[in-house]
Design an enzyme around this catalytic site. Structure first.
Site, mmCIF file in Angstrom:
data_model
loop_
_atom_site.group_PDB
_atom_site.id
_atom_site.type_symbol
_atom_site.label_atom_id
_atom_site.label_comp_id
_atom_site.label_asym_id
_atom_site.label_seq_id
_atom_site.Cartn_x
_atom_site.Cartn_y
_atom_site.Cartn_z
ATOM 1 N N GLY A 12 0.781 -1.230 0.000
ATOM 2 C CA GLY A 12 0.000 0.000 0.000
ATOM 3 C C GLY A 12 0.811 1.277 0.000
ATOM 4 O O GLY A 12 0.331 2.323 0.442
ATOM 5 N N ASN A 14 1.597 3.004 -2.604
ATOM 6 C CA ASN A 14 0.882 3.931 -3.498
ATOM 7 C C ASN A 14 -0.361 4.489 -2.812
ATOM 8 O O ASN A 14 -0.641 5.688 -2.926
ATOM 9 C CB ASN A 14 0.489 3.228 -4.799
ATOM 10 C CG ASN A 14 1.597 3.266 -5.820
ATOM 11 O OD1 ASN A 14 1.870 4.306 -6.418
ATOM 12 N ND2 ASN A 14 2.274 2.135 -6.012
ATOM 13 N N MET A 85 -4.999 -6.967 -6.823
ATOM 14 C CA MET A 85 -4.648 -8.101 -7.689
ATOM 15 C C MET A 85 -5.822 -8.912 -8.227
ATOM 16 O O MET A 85 -5.608 -9.849 -8.976
ATOM 17 C CB MET A 85 -3.686 -9.035 -6.940
ATOM 18 C CG MET A 85 -2.424 -8.346 -6.452
ATOM 19 S SD MET A 85 -1.569 -7.419 -7.738
ATOM 20 C CE MET A 85 -0.323 -6.554 -6.779
ATOM 21 N N LEU A 87 -9.452 -9.502 -10.382
ATOM 22 C CA LEU A 87 -10.211 -8.951 -11.515
ATOM 23 C C LEU A 87 -11.470 -8.260 -10.987
ATOM 24 O O LEU A 87 -12.152 -8.783 -10.108
ATOM 25 C CB LEU A 87 -10.598 -10.104 -12.447
ATOM 26 C CG LEU A 87 -11.187 -9.712 -13.800
ATOM 27 C CD1 LEU A 87 -10.159 -8.991 -14.658
ATOM 28 C CD2 LEU A 87 -11.694 -10.971 -14.525
ATOM 29 N N ILE A 88 -11.756 -7.085 -11.544
ATOM 30 C CA ILE A 88 -12.940 -6.336 -11.077
ATOM 31 C C ILE A 88 -14.200 -6.931 -11.708
ATOM 32 O O ILE A 88 -14.286 -7.065 -12.927
ATOM 33 C CB ILE A 88 -12.795 -4.837 -11.445
ATOM 34 C CG1 ILE A 88 -11.572 -4.225 -10.752
ATOM 35 C CG2 ILE A 88 -14.050 -4.056 -11.081
ATOM 36 C CD1 ILE A 88 -11.592 -4.254 -9.240
ATOM 37 N N ASN A 102 -6.693 1.950 -12.753
ATOM 38 C CA ASN A 102 -5.675 1.063 -12.205
ATOM 39 C C ASN A 102 -4.297 1.589 -12.588
ATOM 40 O O ASN A 102 -4.148 2.251 -13.624
ATOM 41 C CB ASN A 102 -5.866 -0.337 -12.801
ATOM 42 C CG ASN A 102 -4.817 -1.326 -12.319
ATOM 43 O OD1 ASN A 102 -4.529 -1.416 -11.128
ATOM 44 N ND2 ASN A 102 -4.234 -2.073 -13.244
ATOM 45 N N HIS A 104 -0.505 0.121 -13.482
ATOM 46 C CA HIS A 104 0.219 -1.105 -13.801
ATOM 47 C C HIS A 104 1.702 -0.754 -13.918
ATOM 48 O O HIS A 104 2.055 0.231 -14.577
ATOM 49 C CB HIS A 104 -0.299 -1.713 -15.100
ATOM 50 C CG HIS A 104 0.276 -3.070 -15.358
ATOM 51 N ND1 HIS A 104 -0.158 -4.182 -14.675
ATOM 52 C CD2 HIS A 104 1.272 -3.483 -16.162
ATOM 53 C CE1 HIS A 104 0.547 -5.229 -15.069
ATOM 54 N NE2 HIS A 104 1.425 -4.833 -15.969
ATOM 55 N N SER A 136 1.801 2.501 -16.413
ATOM 56 C CA SER A 136 0.588 2.754 -17.208
ATOM 57 C C SER A 136 -0.571 2.947 -16.241
ATOM 58 O O SER A 136 -0.782 2.114 -15.356
ATOM 59 C CB SER A 136 0.265 1.560 -18.113
ATOM 60 O OG SER A 136 1.358 1.240 -18.940
ATOM 61 N N ASP A 145 -5.957 -5.410 -17.324
ATOM 62 C CA ASP A 145 -4.984 -4.499 -17.951
ATOM 63 C C ASP A 145 -5.303 -4.122 -19.393
ATOM 64 O O ASP A 145 -4.402 -3.785 -20.160
ATOM 65 C CB ASP A 145 -3.570 -5.119 -17.893
ATOM 66 C CG ASP A 145 -3.163 -5.481 -16.485
ATOM 67 O OD1 ASP A 145 -3.529 -4.732 -15.563
ATOM 68 O OD2 ASP A 145 -2.492 -6.506 -16.305
HETATM 69 C C1 GAR Z 1 2.660 -1.208 -7.666
HETATM 70 O O1 GAR Z 1 3.906 -1.165 -8.300
HETATM 71 C C2 GAR Z 1 1.559 -1.360 -8.710
HETATM 72 O O2 GAR Z 1 1.847 -0.761 -9.923
HETATM 73 C C3 GAR Z 1 1.479 -2.856 -8.854
HETATM 74 O O3 GAR Z 1 1.641 -3.356 -7.561
HETATM 75 C C4 GAR Z 1 2.511 -2.487 -6.832
HETATM 76 C C5 GAR Z 1 1.893 -2.238 -5.484
HETATM 77 O O4 GAR Z 1 2.806 -1.593 -4.639
HETATM 78 N N1 GAR Z 1 0.231 -3.249 -9.452
HETATM 79 C C6 GAR Z 1 0.111 -4.320 -10.254
HETATM 80 O O5 GAR Z 1 1.030 -5.066 -10.517
HETATM 81 C C7 GAR Z 1 -1.284 -4.527 -10.812
HETATM 82 N N2 GAR Z 1 -1.281 -5.528 -11.835
HETATM 83 P P1 GAR Z 1 2.300 -0.858 -3.334
HETATM 84 O O6 GAR Z 1 1.401 -1.850 -2.583
HETATM 85 O O7 GAR Z 1 3.549 -0.565 -2.563
HETATM 86 O O8 GAR Z 1 1.562 0.366 -3.737
#
Ligand code: GAR
Length: 188
Positions: A12, A14, A85, A87-88, A102, A104, A136, A145
């Protein structure tokens, strides 16, 4: 006031970066955190920032209206997937058309799809000796995606970079751009 719900499955960072970015914003509020993982560190981050959180199971998400009801009760306008992670489901996309985005950690359409998430993406980039990667940000549709891309930006990948090095560069891009893209989409 725009109310945002964030869905996250893991650390988390982000989610927390977005929470901090909008903390003083009078028009945008991060009002809910959802996670499918009770052990996810994002829950602690929600607690630290005094944000309501909900942990849900697969049946809650795919076979019930629990999540939608919580979103509606909280008057959620917009949904952000930040390291989420699963699918919605279709009912959620129909309830929030073009209002779910989202992030990626690669330059889609490269390295997207089921099973491509987090470190797996960076490992694939290094294995393939790519010279660049990036982020992205895209709308979410019914496939992993595949929704329309809103924003992309790149970083270099050097010959000696490990997957961890790439992850670090990509995270920096995520922290710098994701909140700004959200703000611009909401016109605030
Ligand atoms: C992030 O890098 C995000 O882009 C990726 O998971 C990480 C989560 O990091 N998302 C995916 O791979 C989605 N397919 P965080 O929990 O530290 O924010």
């Amino acid at each position: 006031m725009n109310k945002i719900a964030i869905f996250a499955s893991g650390s988390g960072t982000n989610a927390e970066n977005i929470i901090k970015f909008f903390k003083e914003n009078k028009k945008i509020e991060i009002s809910l955190i959802f996670s499918n993982n009770k052990n996810a560190h994002v829950i602690q981050r929600a607690v630290n920032h005094n944000i309501k959180y909900h942990i849900f199971s697969r049946p809650d998400f795919y076979d019930s209206d629990k999540i939608l009801n919580i979103l509606k009760e909280n008057k959620t306008d917009f949904i952000v997937l930040a390291g989420f992670m699963w699918l919605i489901p279709e009912y959620l996309i129909d309830a929030y058309p073009n209002k779910i985005i989202n992030i990626h950690p690669a330059l889609l359409p490269k390295y997207g799809g089921k099973g491509m998430f987090g470190m797996k993406v960076h490992e694939a980039v290094v294995e393939n000796r790519d010279t660049e990667s990036g982020i992205s940000i895209h709308y979410v549709n019914k496939e992993y995606d595949k929704g329309n891309i809103i924003f992309q930006t790149k970083c270099n990948v050097l010959p000696d970079d490990t997957a961890d090095d790439v992850a670090k560069k990509v995270h920096e891009l995520e922290y710098a751009h994701f909140p700004v893209v959200i703000k611009n989409l909401l016109n605030n």
